[in-house]
Design an enzyme around this catalytic site. Sequence first.
Site, PDB file in Angstrom:
ATOM      1  N   HIS A 156     -15.039  53.668  10.027  1.00  0.00           N
ATOM      2  CA  HIS A 156     -16.346  53.027  10.232  1.00  0.00           C
ATOM      3  C   HIS A 156     -16.217  51.902  11.261  1.00  0.00           C
ATOM      4  O   HIS A 156     -17.028  51.801  12.190  1.00  0.00           O
ATOM      5  CB  HIS A 156     -16.855  52.493   8.889  1.00  0.00           C
ATOM      6  CG  HIS A 156     -18.161  51.772   8.953  1.00  0.00           C
ATOM      7  ND1 HIS A 156     -19.300  52.258   8.353  1.00  0.00           N
ATOM      8  CD2 HIS A 156     -18.521  50.594   9.531  1.00  0.00           C
ATOM      9  CE1 HIS A 156     -20.301  51.412   8.566  1.00  0.00           C
ATOM     10  NE2 HIS A 156     -19.850  50.387   9.272  1.00  0.00           N
ATOM     11  N   GLU A 157     -15.199  51.055  11.100  1.00  0.00           N
ATOM     12  CA  GLU A 157     -15.024  49.925  12.023  1.00  0.00           C
ATOM     13  C   GLU A 157     -14.638  50.394  13.422  1.00  0.00           C
ATOM     14  O   GLU A 157     -15.125  49.859  14.420  1.00  0.00           O
ATOM     15  CB  GLU A 157     -13.997  48.934  11.471  1.00  0.00           C
ATOM     16  CG  GLU A 157     -14.406  48.278  10.161  1.00  0.00           C
ATOM     17  CD  GLU A 157     -15.820  47.728  10.153  1.00  0.00           C
ATOM     18  OE1 GLU A 157     -16.238  47.091  11.143  1.00  0.00           O
ATOM     19  OE2 GLU A 157     -16.529  47.941   9.149  1.00  0.00           O
TER      20      GLU A 157
END
Length: 186
Positions: A156-157
Amino acid sequence: MIKMRDIIREGNHTLRAEAKQVKFPLSEADQKLANDMMEYLENSQDPELAKKYGLRAGVGLAAPQVDVSEQMAAVLVPSENEDDEPVFKDVIINPVIISHSVQPGALTEGEGCLSVDRDIAGYVIRHDRITLRYYNMAGEEKKIRLKNYPAIVCQHEIDHLHGILFYDHINGDNPFAADDDLVLIS
């Protein structure tokens, strides 16, 4: 200290841009940013501090989310037992997924994001396991294998560093479509 007002929201062009690589040694500004992002995560996971400062809880915060287009993100995945060390805690700089499982994974309840102020239902299909290469704040190269929730968080990051938001991975026609081999993580 980073607060919610410092986190940009969807619609801001920085969230859709390819972030630039970070150079070493880190500048004072980059060191401060890295420390401030980790401090946000620590504070947001402390119920008293989160309430005091009006913070939404987070396990990851990428530089583009605070309007800095650089490949840097803080990740703090806590242990299920409060007294244990976090499952993963580091500032990942210039991260690259160097290998991943064929098996997909997704969070049962879907994903959220500090830069997205609405609930978006659906499975965010990612890799269940990854091998991540990154640099820490000291400029040391690290390589780590992650699976399940920590792998999802890091993906996600890393997406933020490439202008991708979590809902870009959701099937628009059938948000809960899943192959039989999908690992659902609760």
